[in-house]
Design a protein around this motif. Structure first.
Motif, PDB file in Angstrom:
ATOM      1  N   UNK A 213      36.547  15.923  79.854  1.00 48.08           N
ATOM      2  CA  UNK A 213      37.022  15.224  81.051  1.00 48.08           C
ATOM      3  C   UNK A 213      35.888  14.854  81.992  1.00 48.08           C
ATOM      4  N   UNK A 214      34.900  15.725  82.053  1.00 43.93           N
ATOM      5  CA  UNK A 214      33.846  15.497  83.041  1.00 43.93           C
ATOM      6  C   UNK A 214      33.084  14.206  82.762  1.00 43.93           C
ATOM      7  N   UNK A 215      33.141  13.757  81.502  1.00 45.04           N
ATOM      8  CA  UNK A 215      32.431  12.529  81.148  1.00 45.04           C
ATOM      9  C   UNK A 215      33.041  11.294  81.816  1.00 45.04           C
ATOM     10  N   UNK A 216      34.289  11.435  82.230  1.00 41.74           N
ATOM     11  CA  UNK A 216      34.947  10.310  82.890  1.00 41.74           C
ATOM     12  C   UNK A 216      34.638  10.266  84.369  1.00 41.74           C
ATOM     13  N   UNK A 217      34.075  11.337  84.837  1.00 37.53           N
ATOM     14  CA  UNK A 217      33.874  11.467  86.273  1.00 37.53           C
ATOM     15  C   UNK A 217      32.577  10.785  86.689  1.00 37.53           C
ATOM     16  N   UNK A 218      32.710   9.798  87.554  1.00 39.64           N
ATOM     17  CA  UNK A 218      31.500   9.233  88.139  1.00 39.64           C
ATOM     18  C   UNK A 218      30.831  10.332  88.952  1.00 39.64           C
ATOM     19  N   UNK A 219      29.506  10.367  88.975  1.00 38.28           N
ATOM     20  CA  UNK A 219      28.817  11.456  89.660  1.00 38.28           C
ATOM     21  C   UNK A 219      29.055  11.416  91.162  1.00 38.28           C
ATOM     22  N   UNK A 220      28.802  12.576  91.786  1.00 42.82           N
ATOM     23  CA  UNK A 220      29.078  12.700  93.217  1.00 42.82           C
ATOM     24  C   UNK A 220      28.376  11.611  94.018  1.00 42.82           C
ATOM     25  N   UNK A 221      27.195  11.215  93.562  1.00 43.37           N
ATOM     26  CA  UNK A 221      26.460  10.236  94.373  1.00 43.37           C
ATOM     27  C   UNK A 221      27.068   8.845  94.338  1.00 43.37           C
ATOM     28  N   UNK A 222      28.119   8.658  93.527  1.00 37.42           N
ATOM     29  CA  UNK A 222      28.873   7.405  93.636  1.00 37.42           C
ATOM     30  C   UNK A 222      29.715   7.405  94.911  1.00 37.42           C
ATOM     31  N   UNK A 223      29.972   8.593  95.438  1.00 41.22           N
ATOM     32  CA  UNK A 223      30.882   8.728  96.575  1.00 41.22           C
ATOM     33  C   UNK A 223      30.148   9.248  97.793  1.00 41.22           C
ATOM     34  N   UNK A 224      28.856   9.068  97.790  1.00 41.86           N
ATOM     35  CA  UNK A 224      28.008   9.672  98.797  1.00 41.86           C
ATOM     36  C   UNK A 224      26.992   8.615  99.209  1.00 41.86           C
ATOM     37  N   UNK A 225      27.049   8.252 100.474  1.00 40.10           N
ATOM     38  CA  UNK A 225      26.213   7.177 100.982  1.00 40.10           C
ATOM     39  C   UNK A 225      24.746   7.287 100.634  1.00 40.10           C
ATOM     40  N   UNK A 226      24.270   8.502 100.363  1.00 36.34           N
ATOM     41  CA  UNK A 226      22.839   8.648 100.162  1.00 36.34           C
ATOM     42  C   UNK A 226      22.337   7.912  98.932  1.00 36.34           C
ATOM     43  N   UNK A 227      23.167   7.870  97.902  1.00 33.00           N
ATOM     44  CA  UNK A 227      22.697   7.187  96.703  1.00 33.00           C
ATOM     45  C   UNK A 227      23.608   6.051  96.270  1.00 33.00           C
ATOM     46  N   UNK A 228      24.843   6.073  96.732  1.00 33.02           N
ATOM     47  CA  UNK A 228      25.756   5.027  96.297  1.00 33.02           C
ATOM     48  C   UNK A 228      25.178   3.675  96.647  1.00 33.02           C
ATOM     49  N   UNK A 229      25.403   2.750  95.783  1.00 30.46           N
ATOM     50  CA  UNK A 229      24.931   1.387  95.954  1.00 30.46           C
ATOM     51  C   UNK A 229      23.419   1.241  95.854  1.00 30.46           C
ATOM     52  N   UNK A 230      22.757   2.311  95.458  1.00 30.25           N
ATOM     53  CA  UNK A 230      21.359   2.107  95.083  1.00 30.25           C
ATOM     54  C   UNK A 230      21.358   1.281  93.809  1.00 30.25           C
ATOM     55  N   UNK A 231      20.359   0.464  93.619  1.00 30.10           N
ATOM     56  CA  UNK A 231      20.381  -0.384  92.429  1.00 30.10           C
ATOM     57  C   UNK A 231      20.306   0.436  91.148  1.00 30.10           C
ATOM     58  N   UNK A 232      21.137   0.096  90.206  1.00 27.33           N
ATOM     59  CA  UNK A 232      21.056   0.733  88.901  1.00 27.33           C
ATOM     60  C   UNK A 232      19.846   0.172  88.175  1.00 27.33           C
ATOM     61  N   UNK A 233      19.298   0.974  87.291  1.00 26.91           N
ATOM     62  CA  UNK A 233      18.130   0.493  86.550  1.00 26.91           C
ATOM     63  C   UNK A 233      18.548  -0.677  85.675  1.00 26.91           C
ATOM     64  N   UNK A 234      17.659  -1.579  85.471  1.00 27.89           N
ATOM     65  CA  UNK A 234      18.026  -2.781  84.726  1.00 27.89           C
ATOM     66  C   UNK A 234      17.893  -2.529  83.229  1.00 27.89           C
ATOM     67  N   UNK A 235      18.564  -3.308  82.434  1.00 30.25           N
ATOM     68  CA  UNK A 235      18.695  -3.049  80.996  1.00 30.25           C
ATOM     69  C   UNK A 235      17.381  -3.096  80.238  1.00 30.25           C
TER      70      UNK A 235
END
Ligand SMILES: *[C@@H]1O[C@H](CO)[C@@H](O)[C@H](O)[C@H]1NC(C)=O
Ligand SMILES: *[C@@H]1O[C@H](CO)[C@@H](O)[C@H](O)[C@H]1NC(C)=O
Ligand SMILES: *[C@@H]1O[C@H](CO)[C@@H](O)[C@H](O)[C@H]1NC(C)=O
Length: 235
Positions: A213-235
């Motif tokens: 189940x944990x694999x479905x869980x987006x990490x905490x930093x998706x819900x935490x202003x400190x890292x959310x919306x930081x750019x994801x690494x490019x392909x």
């Protein structure tokens, strides 16, 4: 199941983040080419891809997707500056979500993309996370039957037969798939084209689920202003 319950709770919190991060598909595409490969996520312009096909042959009996599957697809992106790429797709319609685990050749940590039925998607790696919202979420298992203007499918067109990867295929198109090739004999997907990228299906396991189940869980930093919306690494 405890982890799944936690996930649901987190998800409720996440909706605000998601709304704040809502972006048009064009906007997302320009900032994040990776998202092009999320074949289950949809644009708002339904049925755009199916217009203009000259007198399509009558639709054939077709195989719906199983409600759950695990597929492995490969793509050669080297021609457009990318890498060879493998994606593990876990599609789970009853759960209302799909997980893509995206690996580029020799790139180390995979990128994960959790997509929800209502159009919310989290794309994250070990360092960063982005949330997106699309007007339409997961394709339903019977998307090939959907008529334009009806919810969940956006309209699919049957385009006839073609040989792809050595398989005799039924060819479909909708607003996600420029082309979707289905083996005439087995009904399994052989390949599809999304945003010009040809994905070839190496394996397709109906009913397979990701037990952890944990694999479905987006990490905490998706819900935490400190890292959310930081750019994801490019392909
Ligand atoms: C998506 O679904 C979740 C739970 O099912 C809900 O809380 C959230 O508000 C939805 N998001 C949007 C943008 O509709
Ligand atoms: C990938 O595509 C490039 C051309 O775009 C080709 O030169 C190369 O051989 C391909 N690699 C594989 C493994 O198919
Ligand atoms: C956000 O993340 C930072 C660092 O990981 C942590 O210290 C902080 O408590 C988190 N805040 C919330 C609201 O989760």
């Amino acid at each position: 199941m405890g982890q799944c319950a936690i996930m649901a709770a987190t998800w409720m919190e996440a909706s605000q983040v998601t709304d704040a991060a809502a972006a048009s598909r064009a906007d997302v595409a320009s900032r994040l080419p990776l998202l092009h490969l999320t074949f289950l996520l949809l644009a708002t312009a339904a049925a755009a891809a199916v217009g203009g096909e000259p007198s399509p042959p009558p639709a054939t009996a077709t195989t719906p997707w199983p409600e759950k599957f695990h597929a492995v697809v490969v793509t050669n992106l080297t021609g457009s500056g990318g890498r060879l790429q493998q994606i593990d797709i876990y599609y789970d319609w009853p759960r209302g979500s799909a997980l893509n685990v995206i690996r580029n050749q020799l790139a180390g940590d995979p990128l994960r993309d959790v997509q929800w039925v209502n159009g919310t998607s989290y794309l994250f790696d070990a360092m960063s996370c982005r949330a997106f919202h699309f007007a339409v979420g997961l394709l339903p298992p019977d998307w090939k039957k959907k008529k334009a203007g009806h919810d969940g499918g956006g309209g699919a067109a049957y385009l006839g037969r073609e040989h792809v990867d050595g398989f005799d295929c039924h060819v479909w198109s909708n607003f996600v798939f420029d082309r979707y090739y289905e083996d005439v004999v087995t009904g399994l997907p052989v390949a599809w084209i999304v945003d010009g990228m040809e994905r070839h299906v190496l394996s397709f396991e109906p009913g397979a689920v990701l037990e952890d189940c944990s694999k479905w869980q987006a990490p905490a930093y998706c819900f935490n202003g400190s890292k959310a919306d930081a750019p994801a690494s490019s392909p």
